[in-house]
Design an enzyme around this catalytic site. Structure first.
Site, mmCIF file in Angstrom:
data_model
loop_
_atom_site.group_PDB
_atom_site.id
_atom_site.type_symbol
_atom_site.label_atom_id
_atom_site.label_comp_id
_atom_site.label_asym_id
_atom_site.label_seq_id
_atom_site.Cartn_x
_atom_site.Cartn_y
_atom_site.Cartn_z
ATOM 1 N N LYS A 19 0.817 -1.222 0.000
ATOM 2 C CA LYS A 19 0.000 0.000 0.000
ATOM 3 C C LYS A 19 0.847 1.269 0.000
ATOM 4 C CE LYS A 19 -4.115 -2.235 1.727
ATOM 5 N NZ LYS A 19 -3.597 -3.630 1.903
HETATM 6 C C1 LIG Z 1 -4.246 -4.710 1.305
HETATM 7 C C2 LIG Z 1 -3.453 -5.959 1.128
HETATM 8 C C3 LIG Z 1 -3.827 -6.962 0.199
HETATM 9 C C4 LIG Z 1 -5.093 -6.883 -0.617
HETATM 10 O O1 LIG Z 1 -5.050 -5.871 -1.589
HETATM 11 P P1 LIG Z 1 -6.419 -5.357 -2.270
HETATM 12 O O2 LIG Z 1 -6.018 -4.223 -3.137
HETATM 13 O O3 LIG Z 1 -7.320 -4.950 -1.137
HETATM 14 O O4 LIG Z 1 -6.979 -6.500 -3.040
HETATM 15 C C5 LIG Z 1 -2.997 -8.060 0.054
HETATM 16 N N1 LIG Z 1 -1.872 -8.200 0.792
HETATM 17 C C6 LIG Z 1 -1.477 -7.273 1.698
HETATM 18 C C7 LIG Z 1 -0.243 -7.501 2.480
HETATM 19 C C8 LIG Z 1 -2.248 -6.119 1.899
HETATM 20 O O5 LIG Z 1 -1.860 -5.201 2.810
#
Ligand SMILES: *Cc1c(COP(=O)(O)O)cnc(C)c1O
Length: 463
Positions: free
Chosen positions: A111
């Site tokens: 993120k």
């Molecule tokens: C947020 C997250 C996901 C999922 O991503 P999305 O965009 O919500 O599908 C997968 N792995 C990790 C480590 C995350 O923080």
């Protein structure tokens, strides 16, 4: 470039407005009015660019005239200077396993790639256009720390993040509460994540309060998060293909809110030679069931798993996919969402379901399979996977030429790692020493009034 709503209820808006609007005012999600096409010679040219140069090329048509190229370039430079790997998102190949490492940012999860940029973009737009924004969000772990790191110390922005007290991991909690910048406000709520989300939602629905206090959001429905996540699909393809436009690759993507894999879907629609996109889910498998059956139906409850960032019932970006699946017919999108609201399920037409199965394949992994995958990969290559990444690697079994997105550093989830292989992953510098640092956090009851009162006291009687 202009932006429209998936529900067809807003007049076209520009990029800057799309960034700050978040959710469209008709309740839909924002999408670009058209997708630029990337042809074969452009793909070849892009394949020799580094991550930042590629981001600049990719963002330019989406940003349009809203930001001069020189400023956009500076924003990108600043955003990715906080990453510890020179390639930002390197592709690591071992045997037939290819990992696209997305965890070299300040909070060691993918993120950061979008939120570092979004933080700088917010600051830039607010400085230029005046005004301020108070970000309010609830987190079950990873999003809160990435938002805080993206927004800390920024002018004209205050950030309030609610987490359920005692219900996130110690590392995740410290990643947030040890950030002592004056504009960062951590709130430990005496309740659950659902309580936190409900409170945030009702404060956003209180429109007079929302506008008096300039509330804004950085959650995964923000268009910029999708845009920023497209870069690494192009980047990985360029590194592996060497720019050969005939070379097709598949990607396996651990999926929760459908943001990350949706970015891959748009990259393919723009012309990236993607063979297959694999939606990898844990036991919370609403999306996997949708790909297999064409029915999107909410289950009875959210299950807690070893991959908590994917413990999600309703994937908030799914509406964007419905929009593209129906080629922008917003009436169809609205009808499906209405069915969903009334009955808790929606079903696409058989012809559309056939298209879904061309767009995606999908597989779910249980916690036992997740642990088994961490152990199997460790035995085969010495690589330690985080549990989310392990779900993706599991789902990619048997898919040729597949790149697996590594969404978090394993040391963020060492309880699961220890259970799988009997040892822990060594933490990167950003995760070291967190337990010894000073913390700042207030504790509140899980009520709307308690949180509203806290915002009012911190922000002064606004309006
Ligand atoms: C947020 C997250 C996901 C999922 O991503 P999305 O965009 O919500 O599908 C997968 N792995 C990790 C480590 C995350 O923080």
């Amino acid at each position: 470039m202009h932006y429209l709503s998936t529900r067809g209820g807003i007049a076209p808006i520009g990029f800057a407005e799309a960034v700050t609007m978040g959710l469209a005012t008709d309740g839909g999600l924002l999408v670009p009015a058209e997708l630029p096409r990337v042809d074969a010679s452009t793909l070849t040219r892009w394949s020799s660019l580094d991550f930042r140069e590629l981001a600049l090329e990719l963002f330019t048509p989406f940003v349009g005239a809203a930001i001069p190229r020189h400023d956009l370039s500076a924003l990108i430079e600043r955003s990715y200077a906080s990453f510890t790997h020179p390639e930002v998102t390197p592709v690591v190949a071992r045997g037939d396993l290819r990992l696209l490492q997305l965890f070299h940012g300040p909070t060691a999860a993918f993120k950061d790639i979008a939120l570092q940029f979004l933080g700088n973009l917010f600051e830039y737009l607010l400085a230029r256009e005046g005004g301020r924004v108070n970000i309010l969000g609830a987190t079950s772990g990873d999003t809160g720390s990435a938002a805080i790191q993206g927004l800390r110390g920024k002018e004209r922005i205050q950030v309030f993040i609610l987490h359920p007290k005692g219900r996130i991991s110690a590392i995740q909690e410290r990643q947030m509460t040890t950030v002592l910048d004056a504009n960062v406000h951590n709130i430990a709520l005496r309740g659950t994540f659902d309580d936190a989300q409900r409170i945030v939602k009702s404060l956003f629905e209180d429109l007079p309060f929302k506008s008096a206090y300039h509330l804004g959001a950085v959650n995964s429905i923000n268009w910029v998060r999708i845009l920023a996540q497209m870069v690494y699909y192009f980047f990985a393809w360029g590194r592996i293909s060497g720019g050969d436009p005939e070379r097709r690759l598949s990607f396996s993507v651990p999926t929760g809110n459908f943001g990350d894999v949706f970015a891959g879907y748009l990259a393919r629609r723009m012309g990236l030679p993607v063979e297959r996109l694999v939606i990898a889910t844990n036991r919370n498998d609403i999306l996997t069931r949708f790909v297999h059956t064409g029915v999107y139906a909410v289950g009875e409850e959210v299950h807690r798993t070893l991959s908590p960032a994917m413990d999600i019932q309703i994937a908030s970006n799914f509406e964007r996919y419905l929009y593209y699946l129906h080629e922008g017919e917003t009436g169809r999108v609205r009808a499906l969402l209405e069915a969903m609201r009334k009955t808790g399920r929606l079903q696409v037409e058989p012809a559309h379901h056939a298209q879904v199965q061309l767009d995606f394949s999908a597989a779910a992994a249980s916690d036992a399979e997740t642990l088994e995958q961490i152990a199997a990969t460790f035995a085969a290559s010495g690589d330690i996977l985080c549990p989310h990444t392990a779900v993706g690697v599991h789902a990619a079994r048997g898919v040729p030429d597949c790149v697996c997105l590594a969404t978090a550093h394993p040391a963020k989830f060492n309880e699961a790692v220890r259970e799988a292989i009997g040892r822990e992953a060594a933490p990167p510098p950003s995760l070291r020493g967190l337990l010894d640092k000073e913390v700042r956090c207030v504790e509140l009851d899980a009520t709307v009034d308690a949180v509203r009162g806290h915002l009012e006291s911190r922000l002064g009687a606004a309006a």
